[in-house]
Scaffold this motif. Structure first.
Motif, PDB file in Angstrom:
ATOM      1  N   THR A 161      -5.674  -0.084   2.624  1.00 24.78           N
ATOM      2  CA  THR A 161      -5.241   0.440   1.294  1.00 24.78           C
ATOM      3  C   THR A 161      -6.299   0.351   0.298  1.00 24.78           C
ATOM      4  O   THR A 161      -5.982   0.736  -0.912  1.00 24.78           O
ATOM      5  CB  THR A 161      -3.836  -0.379   1.045  1.00 24.78           C
ATOM      6  OG1 THR A 161      -4.233  -1.777   0.781  1.00 24.78           O
ATOM      7  CG2 THR A 161      -2.675   0.054   1.929  1.00 24.78           C
TER       8      THR A 161
ATOM      9  N   ILE B 255       4.478  -2.277  -4.795  1.00 24.46           N
ATOM     10  CA  ILE B 255       4.478  -2.002  -3.464  1.00 24.46           C
ATOM     11  C   ILE B 255       5.551  -3.019  -2.685  1.00 24.46           C
ATOM     12  O   ILE B 255       6.406  -2.621  -1.977  1.00 24.46           O
ATOM     13  CB  ILE B 255       3.085  -2.104  -2.751  1.00 24.46           C
ATOM     14  CG1 ILE B 255       2.319  -0.854  -3.145  1.00 24.46           C
ATOM     15  CG2 ILE B 255       3.161  -2.268  -1.294  1.00 24.46           C
ATOM     16  CD1 ILE B 255       0.773  -1.107  -2.907  1.00 24.46           C
TER      17      ILE B 255
ATOM     18  N   ARG C  33       5.253   3.699  -2.828  1.00 26.39           N
ATOM     19  CA  ARG C  33       4.922   3.894  -1.179  1.00 26.39           C
ATOM     20  C   ARG C  33       3.995   4.843  -1.085  1.00 26.39           C
ATOM     21  O   ARG C  33       3.501   5.709  -1.934  1.00 26.39           O
ATOM     22  CB  ARG C  33       6.361   4.580  -0.573  1.00 26.39           C
ATOM     23  CG  ARG C  33       7.483   3.734  -0.533  1.00 26.39           C
ATOM     24  CD  ARG C  33       8.733   4.088  -0.307  1.00 26.39           C
ATOM     25  NE  ARG C  33       8.823   4.633   0.883  1.00 26.39           N
ATOM     26  CZ  ARG C  33       9.893   5.863   1.319  1.00 26.39           C
ATOM     27  NH1 ARG C  33      10.892   6.112   0.446  1.00 26.39           N
ATOM     28  NH2 ARG C  33       9.875   6.033   2.636  1.00 26.39           N
ATOM     29  N   HIS C  34       3.334   4.768   0.145  1.00 27.44           N
ATOM     30  CA  HIS C  34       2.227   5.462   0.369  1.00 27.44           C
ATOM     31  C   HIS C  34       2.066   6.006   1.683  1.00 27.44           C
ATOM     32  O   HIS C  34       3.020   5.321   2.696  1.00 27.44           O
ATOM     33  CB  HIS C  34       0.870   5.072   0.114  1.00 27.44           C
ATOM     34  CG  HIS C  34       0.597   3.877   0.959  1.00 27.44           C
ATOM     35  ND1 HIS C  34       1.147   2.721   1.191  1.00 27.44           N
ATOM     36  CD2 HIS C  34      -0.412   3.839   2.167  1.00 27.44           C
ATOM     37  CE1 HIS C  34       0.562   1.867   2.045  1.00 27.44           C
ATOM     38  NE2 HIS C  34      -0.289   2.542   2.505  1.00 27.44           N
TER      39      HIS C  34
END
Lengths: 342, 342
Positions: free
Chosen positions: B121, B298, B304-305
């Motif tokens: 990330t 988060i 969200r990813h």
């Protein structure tokens, strides 16, 4: 008392406006009711934005209605008053358009003090055009000392103020205008460089005039001046978009988006800010400061202006056509009636 | 220890890049000097900006030099360290490009805590793409509660963060992406509306999706999406211009200014703000806030990813070609080596 002469919008122009788009009529001078004043127009202000309102298209404001008096800012004398706030002989700033007389509620006009400044400046350097320059340059352009500010239509009432305020703020000012006489005047006003956009070497002249690039471009014009400016903009350049007079009469613009790849890529790769505006949005926060600053700069000789006065309301359409092609030199006013304050 | 695989820029692409533009070479693994570390690449980040740097043109940054390793953000493990700040086994964020190993001064990398967040990330939602969304949306777009925010490439790492942050700030979020699968994911993320720009009814779909017009358009794409958005922008709309991926491979763009009459007139008459940017300029003032805010969002599930991980450095060129045509779905990473933290 004579009749009231009024100029109406007779039809919407396609491309350049013509005399056919206007009709001149004579009507009785109206009578003021309670709380109202009868005004005699002294000056009518002619401004480029009027062309946009003649179209039946969404613009800043609602379109100018067909068959009604052309709208516009005016400086007038009170002839009769049914309101305690105003007396006959008072001078006022009004917005009653292309007509010799008008009746308005007294609260819609602002009293002017002829001892403070020539009353005509209320529609010029101390009015909407001056504030347009002040707000657009300082709130959007934000010139820093040593930066380069370029302005087109620089001999007009907005452009000439932009360049002079840029100088007051410590920036370099480059003015662009059409013709040797205007260029000479810009030099007189203290612009660092003045360029004639009609010169065949204009593009190269501009390049030479901005060896460090352009940090602020005050956009009044569009067209070939914008073409020459865009490649010279620096990273983080700011472009207040105030007008596009070069295209107001255009009939062959694309009807829809064209993706503007060169402009979009320039905005992206140079972190450019483009910002359209009209002065209204800044009035509440900045008009008072403008009036104080401008009065001080006029008194010190740092902010000068020039008027281009055309005599007679019946000549307003012709003067307006010239405004759209750069024939005026300074703030264009129509002298509708005598100015007893001069 | 194996040799070092490196991918170099062999030639500059004309239009779409091809395999011929890259060369893969094998070199000895370098040895760190004083204050330096030897890094083993785990993840290579592939990002659209890389296409611009492959050209020999002024863009955000200097062009990628020919014959040198392709530049890019990386997440790596420290193999050897000659600096007290780092030890073997440490994970770091680096910028050493398309290669399996690299030696860098320890001060050029940032240590990552795998307990804090997955290390990948650091080049995604908690790194450059996430900060690009955060800074561009909040500093330029400035969405207000109830306003409508539209973002294209919405299933990408920047776009998906833009939409979710817009929601967090109380705005309506409309996401535009290519294909049903991406559209479905946007709905899952909480976008109010998700649209497929490949649909033949896209233009009408967009119109229906923004009954109150568009207040903020986060521009990642250009092309036909921009065509559809521009007429729907509201007065005072803000357009952070972050990317134009639709035109990065274009070969037929005009070489010079085109006056962009429709765009310029829209900017003028709607008081629109267009602002190109790259995230660097906001780092000093806003990166700390971003890290705090993003970590909180988060943790709360509001941000969200999704990652799209391609295995093998040798597949980086092909993955990069796909990135430029929208084939990736989420943050595109190349897994160059094992991730011991997963």
């Amino acid at each position: 008392m004579t009749d009231n002469t009024r100029i109406l919008l007779a039809s919407r122009p396609v491309g350049e406006p013509t005399h056919d788009n206007f009709s001149i009529e004579t009507a009785p001078v109206p009578t003021p009711g309670d709380g109202e004043v009868l005004l005699r127009t002294i000056y009518l202000s002619l401004d480029p934005y009027m062309r946009g309102r003649m179209n039946d298209a969404k613009s800043y404001a609602a379109p100018q209605p067909l068959g009604e008096v052309m709208q516009g800012g005016t400086v007038a004398e009170v002839v009769e008053s049914n309101d305690p706030s105003l007396s006959p002989g008072d001078f006022v700033l009004s917005y009653h358009g292309w007509q010799a007389y008008a009746v308005l509620p007294a609260k819609y006009v602002r009293k002017l003090d002829p001892a403070h400044a020539p009353i005509s400046t209320a529609v010029g350097v101390l009015g909407m055009p001056g504030f347009t320059a002040y707000a657009g340059l300082l709130q959007i352009g934000k010139p820093q000392p040593g930066e380069t500010v370029v302005v087109a239509a620089a001999a007009g009432p907005v452009g000439s103020a932009v360049g002079q305020i840029a100088k007051i703020k410590g920036a370099r000012a480059v003015g662009i205008a059409g013709g040797a006489e205007k260029v000479a005047w810009l030099t007189e006003l203290g612009f660092d460089v003045a360029l004639d956009h009609r010169s065949p070497t204009f593009k190269a002249d501009l390049k030479a005039a901005v060896p460090d690039g352009i940090d602020v471009y005050f956009e009044n014009v569009g067209g070939h001046v914008w073409d020459a400016v865009l490649p010279r903009l620096n990273t983080y350049a700011r472009v207040p978009v105030c007008g596009l007079v070069a295209s107001y009469n255009a009939t062959e613009l694309p009807a829809g988006p064209d993706r503007s790849p060169y402009l979009m890529t320039s905005i992206l790769t140079k972190s450019i800010t483009m910002r359209g505006f009209i002065q209204d949005e800044f009035v509440k926060a900045h008009y008072k400061d403008f009036q104080n600053d401008a009065a001080g700069w006029i008194a010190s000789g740092e902010l000068r202006h020039r008027e281009d006065i055309v005599a007679g309301l019946e000549n307003a359409p012709e003067a307006f056509f010239g405004l759209l092609t750069g024939k005026n030199f300074g703030k264009l006013l129509v002298q509708v009636g005598d100015d007893p304050s001069r």
